[in-house]
Design a protein around this motif. Structure first.
Motif, PDB file in Angstrom:
ATOM      1  N   THR A   7       2.799  -0.295  13.523  1.00  0.00           N
ATOM      2  CA  THR A   7       3.696   0.791  13.115  1.00  0.00           C
ATOM      3  C   THR A   7       3.980   0.681  11.629  1.00  0.00           C
ATOM      4  O   THR A   7       4.704  -0.209  11.187  1.00  0.00           O
ATOM      5  CB  THR A   7       5.024   0.737  13.907  1.00  0.00           C
ATOM      6  OG1 THR A   7       4.696   0.730  15.301  1.00  0.00           O
ATOM      7  CG2 THR A   7       5.895   1.946  13.606  1.00  0.00           C
ATOM      8  N   PRO A   8       3.393   1.581  10.828  1.00  0.00           N
ATOM      9  CA  PRO A   8       3.614   1.509   9.380  1.00  0.00           C
ATOM     10  C   PRO A   8       4.988   2.052   8.974  1.00  0.00           C
ATOM     11  O   PRO A   8       5.642   2.760   9.757  1.00  0.00           O
ATOM     12  CB  PRO A   8       2.498   2.382   8.806  1.00  0.00           C
ATOM     13  CG  PRO A   8       2.087   3.290   9.903  1.00  0.00           C
ATOM     14  CD  PRO A   8       2.450   2.647  11.202  1.00  0.00           C
ATOM     15  N   ASP A   9       5.397   1.729   7.779  1.00  0.00           N
ATOM     16  CA  ASP A   9       6.634   2.258   7.195  1.00  0.00           C
ATOM     17  C   ASP A   9       6.536   3.787   7.163  1.00  0.00           C
ATOM     18  O   ASP A   9       5.601   4.344   6.578  1.00  0.00           O
ATOM     19  CB  ASP A   9       6.747   1.685   5.769  1.00  0.00           C
ATOM     20  CG  ASP A   9       7.994   2.162   5.028  1.00  0.00           C
ATOM     21  OD1 ASP A   9       8.501   3.254   5.355  1.00  0.00           O
ATOM     22  OD2 ASP A   9       8.439   1.452   4.110  1.00  0.00           O
ATOM     23  N   PRO A  10       7.507   4.489   7.798  1.00  0.00           N
ATOM     24  CA  PRO A  10       7.411   5.964   7.862  1.00  0.00           C
ATOM     25  C   PRO A  10       7.463   6.673   6.506  1.00  0.00           C
ATOM     26  O   PRO A  10       7.124   7.846   6.399  1.00  0.00           O
ATOM     27  CB  PRO A  10       8.610   6.361   8.740  1.00  0.00           C
ATOM     28  CG  PRO A  10       9.492   5.178   8.799  1.00  0.00           C
ATOM     29  CD  PRO A  10       8.663   3.975   8.526  1.00  0.00           C
ATOM     30  N   SER A  11       7.865   5.942   5.458  1.00  0.00           N
ATOM     31  CA  SER A  11       7.924   6.585   4.138  1.00  0.00           C
ATOM     32  C   SER A  11       6.548   6.668   3.467  1.00  0.00           C
ATOM     33  O   SER A  11       6.375   7.347   2.458  1.00  0.00           O
ATOM     34  CB  SER A  11       8.892   5.825   3.223  1.00  0.00           C
ATOM     35  OG  SER A  11       8.345   4.560   2.893  1.00  0.00           O
ATOM     36  N   PHE A  55       0.867  -1.178   0.000  1.00  0.00           N
ATOM     37  CA  PHE A  55       0.000   0.000   0.000  1.00  0.00           C
ATOM     38  C   PHE A  55       0.904   1.228   0.000  1.00  0.00           C
ATOM     39  O   PHE A  55       1.978   1.219   0.595  1.00  0.00           O
ATOM     40  CB  PHE A  55      -0.981   0.010   1.190  1.00  0.00           C
ATOM     41  CG  PHE A  55      -0.374  -0.259   2.537  1.00  0.00           C
ATOM     42  CD1 PHE A  55       0.020   0.778   3.375  1.00  0.00           C
ATOM     43  CD2 PHE A  55      -0.192  -1.575   2.990  1.00  0.00           C
ATOM     44  CE1 PHE A  55       0.570   0.533   4.624  1.00  0.00           C
ATOM     45  CE2 PHE A  55       0.370  -1.832   4.237  1.00  0.00           C
ATOM     46  CZ  PHE A  55       0.746  -0.771   5.060  1.00  0.00           C
ATOM     47  N   ASP A  56       0.462   2.269  -0.700  1.00  0.00           N
ATOM     48  CA  ASP A  56       1.317   3.453  -0.826  1.00  0.00           C
ATOM     49  C   ASP A  56       0.672   4.715  -0.261  1.00  0.00           C
ATOM     50  O   ASP A  56       1.167   5.826  -0.437  1.00  0.00           O
ATOM     51  CB  ASP A  56       1.752   3.677  -2.285  1.00  0.00           C
ATOM     52  CG  ASP A  56       0.578   3.789  -3.250  1.00  0.00           C
ATOM     53  OD1 ASP A  56      -0.575   3.629  -2.794  1.00  0.00           O
ATOM     54  OD2 ASP A  56       0.806   4.019  -4.443  1.00  0.00           O
ATOM     55  N   LEU A  57      -0.475   4.528   0.426  1.00  0.00           N
ATOM     56  CA  LEU A  57      -1.123   5.643   1.117  1.00  0.00           C
ATOM     57  C   LEU A  57      -1.926   5.071   2.285  1.00  0.00           C
ATOM     58  O   LEU A  57      -2.571   4.028   2.152  1.00  0.00           O
ATOM     59  CB  LEU A  57      -2.065   6.397   0.163  1.00  0.00           C
ATOM     60  CG  LEU A  57      -2.884   7.549   0.772  1.00  0.00           C
ATOM     61  CD1 LEU A  57      -1.989   8.685   1.267  1.00  0.00           C
ATOM     62  CD2 LEU A  57      -3.899   8.097  -0.239  1.00  0.00           C
ATOM     63  N   ILE A  58      -1.867   5.763   3.428  1.00  0.00           N
ATOM     64  CA  ILE A  58      -2.650   5.368   4.608  1.00  0.00           C
ATOM     65  C   ILE A  58      -3.620   6.498   4.936  1.00  0.00           C
ATOM     66  O   ILE A  58      -3.248   7.667   4.952  1.00  0.00           O
ATOM     67  CB  ILE A  58      -1.732   5.103   5.825  1.00  0.00           C
ATOM     68  CG1 ILE A  58      -0.779   3.930   5.547  1.00  0.00           C
ATOM     69  CG2 ILE A  58      -2.558   4.840   7.087  1.00  0.00           C
ATOM     70  CD1 ILE A  58       0.340   3.783   6.575  1.00  0.00           C
ATOM     71  N   ILE A  59      -4.884   6.133   5.169  1.00  0.00           N
ATOM     72  CA  ILE A  59      -5.862   7.103   5.674  1.00  0.00           C
ATOM     73  C   ILE A  59      -6.290   6.621   7.052  1.00  0.00           C
ATOM     74  O   ILE A  59      -6.817   5.511   7.194  1.00  0.00           O
ATOM     75  CB  ILE A  59      -7.089   7.226   4.754  1.00  0.00           C
ATOM     76  CG1 ILE A  59      -6.683   7.670   3.339  1.00  0.00           C
ATOM     77  CG2 ILE A  59      -8.095   8.216   5.343  1.00  0.00           C
ATOM     78  CD1 ILE A  59      -7.834   7.733   2.344  1.00  0.00           C
ATOM     79  N   THR A  60      -6.038   7.421   8.092  1.00  0.00           N
ATOM     80  CA  THR A  60      -6.458   7.051   9.443  1.00  0.00           C
ATOM     81  C   THR A  60      -7.731   7.812   9.786  1.00  0.00           C
ATOM     82  O   THR A  60      -7.871   8.989   9.464  1.00  0.00           O
ATOM     83  CB  THR A  60      -5.361   7.363  10.482  1.00  0.00           C
ATOM     84  OG1 THR A  60      -5.133   8.772  10.527  1.00  0.00           O
ATOM     85  CG2 THR A  60      -4.059   6.656  10.141  1.00  0.00           C
ATOM     86  N   VAL A  61      -8.677   7.128  10.422  1.00  0.00           N
ATOM     87  CA  VAL A  61      -9.950   7.759  10.769  1.00  0.00           C
ATOM     88  C   VAL A  61     -10.211   7.620  12.270  1.00  0.00           C
ATOM     89  O   VAL A  61     -10.234   6.513  12.799  1.00  0.00           O
ATOM     90  CB  VAL A  61     -11.133   7.173   9.955  1.00  0.00           C
ATOM     91  CG1 VAL A  61     -11.152   7.732   8.544  1.00  0.00           C
ATOM     92  CG2 VAL A  61     -11.104   5.654   9.903  1.00  0.00           C
ATOM     93  N   ASP A  62     -10.351   8.769  12.937  1.00  0.00           N
ATOM     94  CA  ASP A  62     -10.707   8.821  14.360  1.00  0.00           C
ATOM     95  C   ASP A  62      -9.580   8.317  15.272  1.00  0.00           C
ATOM     96  O   ASP A  62      -9.842   7.930  16.395  1.00  0.00           O
ATOM     97  CB  ASP A  62     -12.003   8.011  14.598  1.00  0.00           C
ATOM     98  CG  ASP A  62     -12.773   8.474  15.825  1.00  0.00           C
ATOM     99  OD1 ASP A  62     -12.870   9.691  16.035  1.00  0.00           O
ATOM    100  OD2 ASP A  62     -13.266   7.614  16.577  1.00  0.00           O
ATOM    101  N   CYS A  63      -8.342   8.335  14.787  1.00  0.00           N
ATOM    102  CA  CYS A  63      -7.199   7.900  15.599  1.00  0.00           C
ATOM    103  C   CYS A  63      -6.576   9.132  16.262  1.00  0.00           C
ATOM    104  O   CYS A  63      -5.868   9.901  15.606  1.00  0.00           O
ATOM    105  CB  CYS A  63      -6.156   7.181  14.740  1.00  0.00           C
ATOM    106  SG  CYS A  63      -6.787   5.677  13.975  1.00  0.00           S
ATOM    107  N   GLY A  64      -6.861   9.322  17.549  1.00  0.00           N
ATOM    108  CA  GLY A  64      -6.386  10.499  18.267  1.00  0.00           C
ATOM    109  C   GLY A  64      -4.875  10.558  18.403  1.00  0.00           C
ATOM    110  O   GLY A  64      -4.286  11.628  18.456  1.00  0.00           O
TER     111      GLY A  64
END
Length: 331
Positions: free
Chosen positions: A109-113, A92-101
């Motif tokens: 822990t995703p790849d920081p890049s 995956f080349d994009l992360i969308i987080t929803v409601d994660c404070g």
């Protein structure tokens, strides 16, 4: 497509360029991971599935991820709920987080890049994304996702409307919290025009309880203790009660709202063991900032609703530790 009949005032806390930037990243990506938070609630799942339905309708490759396979089954009526996975895709080349404070609410822990688009309404959010659509004044993350649709002129189908309505309805405690304002109602009215059914959604959320729920809640209510002339209340659930009743930890969540309904109670908290730690849920009325109390234990949330965890399984000991902190703040 449907055109909004009203010029909605979009969040004044979010730079409008962030909405445009978010859509640009989505259009550029090859595979998107939408992440709901640990122990997901209807706002996190509703926000994620609104985006998932949009992507599915537009043939955008994606996956909705939750770190656990244990999802709230009362949300199974939201379209694409059955597609939520606890398996990370190989690419995956994009992360969308929803409601994660916070970043740790992702549960991994995703790849920081890999860039992150961060949709959230928690005061404790530290803007960990490359794009941050964050406004603690909003009723819910679902309301911010609605604004993302609106700003970018995206068509809201019945499926996405249902998902967004669920998120707003639940996170405002059925439109009863102070952060729910006239603009929230204008947005939910528009979602109804798009096909969301208020009666159907309320019935699915409110009238499908398990029998086990009614066996565990009396035990939890029986643990009630009142302090400071009844203004501070505590309840807890012991691990063995879940085994005795066959209840899930979500089955006793209503107990805290029941305690908060007592007229003299100003602040209440609930301790139970979830995944080997004591999870503490805090609620308050009026001018008591429970997010500040949760923050003392590396937790967070909102002014009148927050949470944290303590690394122990003795719920009564955890209760005493939290109580001591409340007494420090609440003098």
């Amino acid at each position: 497509g449907t055109v909004l009949k009203k010029d909605f005032i979009i969040s004044n806390k979010v730079d409008m360029a962030e909405h445009t930037k978010a859509l640009g990243l989505i259009e550029k990506s090859r595979y998107i991971l939408i992440v709901t938070h640990v122990n997901p609630d209807p706002d996190s799942i509703g926000s994620a599935l609104a985006l998932s339905n949009l992507f599915h309708e537009n043939k955008i490759k994606h996956k909705v991820f939750n770190v656990s396979a244990d999802l709230p089954q009362n949300l199974d009526f939201i379209p694409r709920f059955d597609k939520i996975s606890d398996q990370l895709p190989a690419f995956f080349d994009l992360i969308i987080t929803v409601d994660c404070g916070t970043f740790k609410r992702l549960g991994f822990t995703p790849d920081p890049s890999i860039p992150i688009i961060n949709f959230d309404h928690h005061k404790s959010n530290n803007h960990f994304g490359v794009v941050n659509i964050v406004d603690p004044m909003k009723s819910s993350t679902a309301e911010l996702v609605f604004e993302f649709f609106k700003h970018n002129g995206l068509y809201i189908t019945k499926d996405s409307a249902t998902a967004l309505y669920v998120g707003i309805y639940d996170d405002t405690l059925a439109f009863s919290l102070g952060r729910c304002d006239e603009l929230t109602f204008e947005k939910t009215n528009f979602l109804v025009e798009c096909g969301a059914s208020p009666s159907e959604i309320a019935n699915k959320l409110l009238r499908r309880d398990s029998l086990a729920k009614y066996r565990i809640i009396p035990k939890v209510l029986n643990s009630l203790e009142l302090f400071k002339e009844g203004e501070v209340a505590s309840i807890f659930a012991k691990e063995e009660w879940f085994k005795e009743t066959g209840a899930h930890n979500r089955d006793c969540e209503d107990a805290l709202d029941m305690i908060m309904s007592i007229a003299i109670v100003k602040i209440a908290f609930f301790v139970r063991v979830v995944n080997g730690v004591s999870r503490v849920s805090l609620r308050s009325k009026g001018k008591i900032d429970v997010a500040k109390i949760a923050g003392e234990f590396d937790g967070g949330g909102h002014y009148n609703a927050a949470g944290c965890t303590l690394d122990m399984i003795d719920v009564e000991k955890a209760k005493e530790i939290v109580l001591k902190e409340i007494f420090e703040v609440y003098k």
